[in-house]
Enzyme design. Structure first.
Site, PDB file in Angstrom:
ATOM      1  N   GLU A  72     -29.823 -17.790   2.982  1.00  0.00           N
ATOM      2  CA  GLU A  72     -29.502 -18.145   4.359  1.00  0.00           C
ATOM      3  C   GLU A  72     -29.648 -16.994   5.351  1.00  0.00           C
ATOM      4  O   GLU A  72     -29.950 -17.226   6.512  1.00  0.00           O
ATOM      5  CB  GLU A  72     -28.059 -18.672   4.443  1.00  0.00           C
ATOM      6  CG  GLU A  72     -27.805 -19.962   3.684  1.00  0.00           C
ATOM      7  CD  GLU A  72     -28.413 -21.172   4.365  1.00  0.00           C
ATOM      8  OE1 GLU A  72     -28.933 -21.039   5.488  1.00  0.00           O
ATOM      9  OE2 GLU A  72     -28.361 -22.264   3.774  1.00  0.00           O
ATOM     10  N   HIS A  80     -25.742 -27.914   7.041  1.00  0.00           N
ATOM     11  CA  HIS A  80     -25.025 -26.924   7.840  1.00  0.00           C
ATOM     12  C   HIS A  80     -23.845 -27.524   8.603  1.00  0.00           C
ATOM     13  O   HIS A  80     -23.164 -26.823   9.341  1.00  0.00           O
ATOM     14  CB  HIS A  80     -25.947 -26.160   8.808  1.00  0.00           C
ATOM     15  CG  HIS A  80     -26.944 -25.288   8.125  1.00  0.00           C
ATOM     16  ND1 HIS A  80     -27.492 -24.165   8.720  1.00  0.00           N
ATOM     17  CD2 HIS A  80     -27.493 -25.338   6.884  1.00  0.00           C
ATOM     18  CE1 HIS A  80     -28.344 -23.592   7.887  1.00  0.00           C
ATOM     19  NE2 HIS A  80     -28.357 -24.288   6.765  1.00  0.00           N
ATOM     20  N   ASP A 129     -30.847 -21.242  -5.066  1.00  0.00           N
ATOM     21  CA  ASP A 129     -30.125 -20.307  -4.204  1.00  0.00           C
ATOM     22  C   ASP A 129     -28.632 -20.476  -4.435  1.00  0.00           C
ATOM     23  O   ASP A 129     -28.170 -21.524  -4.885  1.00  0.00           O
ATOM     24  CB  ASP A 129     -30.487 -20.497  -2.727  1.00  0.00           C
ATOM     25  CG  ASP A 129     -30.757 -21.945  -2.358  1.00  0.00           C
ATOM     26  OD1 ASP A 129     -30.407 -22.845  -3.141  1.00  0.00           O
ATOM     27  OD2 ASP A 129     -31.324 -22.183  -1.281  1.00  0.00           O
TER      28      ASP A 129
END
Length: 382
Positions: A130, A350, A71
């Site tokens: 995400e 995060h 990703d």
């Protein structure tokens, strides 16, 4: 050109400085393509779809294709690491470590551009993990069809494992997730005359309370499920009865079957609350491509056996996590395996302070090039 460890670290730092939100990764895509174009193209070709880049290597035996996915998107997080190569994009950060993911993928790709693989390979640099189910969008676009993998691999960095440790397990690695968005609409009014209004604070409160019974009374105790409601907004002031309540949350489950069961119960409770309070409910249960990451038994057995038997690799069997990952959608279509790569940080994914240790990069590249070589040698003999 096989990228060296120092070159990979420099690439990672460049990528770290340009995080972009899903489907906006134009600068990232440009950077990736510039690196790929410098590699040996004797058996390499690539194409793009929106901000995705798909690279195909023609193997010696073209009857089988092995896929590798990374990703590429960042998060709307303001970086607080203090690194000299911190994000240049205000309010955006690679707080989930996708810069590490991309760098490892480029290292693996560069190896196989010089050491021709025994079978075909498809590398997927995927946007919007995400925020917008980028894997699902890419798959359904048809862009992969001509280079569709027969099996596929990917990893996620793990701050809780020492740098370079490989973690994996049979079965589910990550939970499937589903967003809950519920709006209850009744009738506002004066606090002194409740009989002339229809109070959505009360209706919403009943919804919140009843939701708590799903995991305790509908989920098999030996299985896992989570329903969390993290947002409740209703009313404007204390002496006005609220005519609307907005409630938002999330469902997490380790199997798609359980996720759908919980969704069914959330919907039934919402509809029943609306009926009993004579109000309207608008319920949006949005799962998108965030299916459980359920590892294929055959590929995962091969993967774990290789990692456990390779002395240069430190392997740990890990527990399932309730975090979500849209690689689950690709695994629902293509057999494969997702694993963890340890990056040893005191801060969680995060976090605005997340700073993965860069020594994990080359260890990840070496472990995966070794495994993929062994796997493709076996496939080419079938």
């Amino acid at each position: 050109m096989i990228l060296s460890e120092q070159e990979l670290i420099e690439i990672r730092r460049e990528l770290h400085q340009i995080p972009e939100i899903g489907m906006e990764e134009f600068e990232t895509q440009k950077k990736l393509i510039s690196i790929i174009k410098k590699m040996n193209n004797e058996w390499l070709e690539f194409k793009t779809w929106k901000t995705a880049t798909i690279v195909h290597l023609r193997g010696i035996d073209e009857t089988h294709t092995v896929g590798y996915r990374t990703d590429i998107d960042g998060l709307p997080v303001t970086e607080e690491t203090g690194l000299s190569f911190s994000s240049k994009h205000k309010g955006k950060m690679h707080a989930c470590g996708h810069d590490i993911h991309m760098t490892v993928a480029l290292g693996i790709l560069s190896f196989f551009t010089e050491q021709r693989p025994n079978v075909n390979m498809t590398f997927i640099f995927q946007p919007a993990e995400e925020n917008a189910s980028g894997g699902k969008q890419l798959y359904e676009s048809g862009t992969l069809d001509s280079w569709m993998p027969d099996e596929i691999y990917a990893f996620h960095d793990n701050p809780g494992l020492k740098a370079g440790v490989i973690g994996c397990r049979q079965g589910t690695l990550f939970a499937g997730t589903c967003e809950i968005h519920a709006t209850f609409t009744g009738k506002s009014g004066h606090a002194a005359f409740p009989h002339n209004a229809n109070d959505m604070v009360v209706a919403g409160a009943y919804f919140v309370t009843q939701i708590q019974s799903i995991v305790s009374r509908n989920v098999d105790p030996i299985q896992s499920g989570v329903v969390t409601l993290g947002h409740f907004n209703a009313g404007t002031t204390g002496n006005v009865i609220a005519g609307k309540a907005q409630i938002d949350g999330t469902i997490r489950a380790l199997t798609q079957e359980m996720n759908l069961l919980i969704q069914k119960r959330v919907r039934k409770i919402a509809e029943s609350i609306a009926e009993s309070f004579e109000c309207e409910v608008d319920l949006d249960l949005h799962q998108g491509g965030y299916y459980p990451v359920e590892n294929n038994s055959e590929t995962t057995k091969e993967f774990i056996n290789y990692m456990m038997s390779t002395k240069e690799v430190v392997f740990e069997e890990t527990k399932p996590a309730m975090t979500g990952e849209d690689f689950g959608f690709l695994l629902s279509k293509i057999p494969g395996t997702m694993f963890w790569l340890g990056v040893d940080s005191p801060y969680s994914l995060h976090s605005e302070h997340l700073a993965p240790k860069e020594e994990a990069i080359m260890k990840g590249v070496d472990a995966m090039t070794g495994y993929l070589q062994a796997r493709m040698t076996k496939l080419s003999k079938k």
